[in-house]
Design an enzyme around this catalytic site. Structure first.
Site: not given
Ligand code: GLC
Length: 499
Positions: A163, A178, A217
């Site tokens: 995620s 990042r 995710d």
């Molecule tokens: C952050 C991450 C993203 C993820 C979100 C929810 O924004 O950068 O990739 O989907 O969190 O977990």
């Protein structure tokens, strides 16, 4: 002045100041509409530019990251088989095996571990430390639950739900753009996270486990919604008559995904687009990375507390939208307001100076969204639940006037979050014209995450804002929210299946 008089004057001042602060958190219909049209514009720019949301390209704003996921079809609920899924996000790592039963249901075995402190932001952990840890957890899980199927000649497919923003050129590889949300291991940035994980799996002797798919995710949420609900098969729909359109997360972080026509994803290299079209693919799931919507702060509502927080936690790509919406920051916004009110001598006056403020209130992220949730629904005349929550979480006694102030603040902070949360939903529905398509424009939004799932009234406030925004009450009525349970694990498994 007597002690009582002093308190009365102070309470009035506190009330006045808090009502000013509350107004600065309000969001109206016009702002929602403005943000929604800016969001659509940023989606368009992001689909054309290879930008990763890092800044400005040729003088144009870079737009949303709009990351192609290489997921080009939706499951329909008839898929079967046993797959592994590894889920890394927030503060936990989950390793699971998912048995897809082929009838919209699945069975899961899983083990969840908190990411140990030695890997978190502020340490000098390396990629090998992190992925070595994940591989050891994977090995322990397989030994415990699946020693029977662990044969060197029987490969086990694993989908990795990761995620964080990655740049993907295929379903089974992706370089980290990042870190966000509390992890920050610099040497992982720019590396392929699938390869890092696979290497460590080999080191712990799990050569038969193949990391065949990498997914976000939100995409996991979307795929498990499609699997559970059933999406179109030759124009026929199994399950409810409504089109799955969006997968979204409102939890520690916030983000979403949707299916976009391949011809509209201008930033795909020509050879990839041509290959996909040649294979008969028409659409692809896009990971929007909307946490960094409006990192230039042109349309987001911004209070002085947001400015402080944006500055203080400026690394990890800004994530300005996320900082106003996600569970990780709601409590932190409140904490900043309280510290400010205290510095003006309006609250917690028993601690005269900043240095005397209890350590817990001075420490970032000590107020969790669970505490805010309890205060939000405290309807007792003395705000007893609020009193207890502050005592338990911060060991801070409060007066009734202070608790009233705190509750008003909590309610504007959460309302603003929910109102902002409606913006990407309306934007996607408008951009894809989903409300005018199949099934009389009835659409389903799959969601997961602690805030949308558990925060009292969050979804109703979000719906209210959908109706106030450009899709109006008619569009809001046609939008159905469905919780995608175990979305990371099921989604990871579904991704491994299509790989
Ligand atoms: C952050 C991450 C993203 C993820 C979100 C929810 O924004 O950068 O990739 O989907 O969190 O977990």
């Amino acid at each position: 002045m007597s002690f009582d008089d002093f308190h009365k004057v102070n309470d009035t001042k506190l009330l006045e100041e808090v009502s000013k602060i509350c107004s600065s958190f309000e969001v109206n219909a016009e702002q929602i509409k403005e943000m929604t049209s800016y969001f659509i514009q940023q989606m368009e720019i992001g689909l054309a530019n290879n930008n990763n949301n890092e800044g400005t390209i040729n003088g144009n704003k870079a737009g949303l990251a709009m990351i192609p996921s290489y997921v080009t079809s939706k499951p329909n609920g008839t898929e079967e088989g046993l797959f592994m899924a590894a889920v890394l996000g927030g503060m936990n790592f989950r390793i699971c095996s998912v048995q897809l039963n082929g009838d919209h249901t699945f069975d899961i075995k899983q083990a969840k571990t908190r990411i140990p402190d030695y890997l978190l932001e502020g340490t000098d952990a390396t990629s090998d430390d992190l992925f070595g840890f994940l591989a050891r957890r994977t090995s322990a899980f397989i030994n415990k639950f699946h020693s029977d199927i662990m044969k060197p000649d029987t490969p086990l497919k694993l989908g990795f739900t990761f995620s964080y923003p990655v740049d993907q050129e295929s379903l089974n590889s992706g370089t980290l753009i990042r870190w966000t949300k509390g992890l920050n291991i610099p040497d992982t940035v720019g590396k392929d996270v699938v390869q890092l994980y696979q290497e460590q799996l080999t080191i712990v002797g799990l050569n038969m486990v193949n990391v065949v798919a990498l997914t976000n995710d939100t995409i996991g949420t979307f795929l498990s919604l499609c699997y559970a609900q059933g999406s179109t098969i030759d124009g026929q729909v199994s399950g409810e008559i409504s089109e799955p359109v969006i997968g979204c997360i409102f939890g520690t972080g916030t983000n979403g995904c949707y299916m976009e026509k391949i011809e509209n994803i201008k930033k795909l290299p020509d050879y990839i687009r041509e290959r996909l079209i040649h294979e008969g693919k028409t659409e692809m799931c896009i990971n929007i990375e909307w946490g960094s919507f409006d990192n230039d702060d042109l349309v987001l509502p911004t209070t002085k507390y947001d400015i402080d927080i944006d500055k203080k936690y400026a690394k990890n790509g800004g994530q300005l939208f996320e900082k106003r919406v996600s569970g990780m920051f709601l409590g932190e916004i409140l904490r900043n307001v309280l510290v400010d009110l205290h510095s003006k001598g309006l609250i917690l006056t028993q601690f005269r100076k900043h240095e005397q403020l209890p350590h817990r209130l001075k420490t970032p992220f000590q107020l969790s969204s669970e505490v805010l949730a309890r205060i939000e629904i405290d309807d007792s005349s003395t705000l007893r639940e609020t009193e207890l929550s502050f005592l338990q979480s911060l060991r801070l006694p409060t007066t009734l006037a202070e608790r009233r102030a705190i509750q008003s603040l909590v309610r504007v902070i959460s309302r603003r979050s929910a109102y902002l949360a409606s913006v990407p939903i309306s934007a996607i529905l408008i951009k894809t014209n989903a409300l005018n398509k199949k099934y009389h424009g009835e659409v389903t939004v799959g969601y997961d995450g602690s805030i949308i799932e558990l925060y009292p009234g969050f979804k109703s406030m979000m719906r209210q804002a959908l109706a106030m925004g450009p899709i109006g009450p008619e569009g809001e009525r046609k939008t159905h929210f469905v919780h995608s349970k175990d979305s990371g694990s099921a989604g990871g498994a579904l991704c491994a299946l299509v790989a």
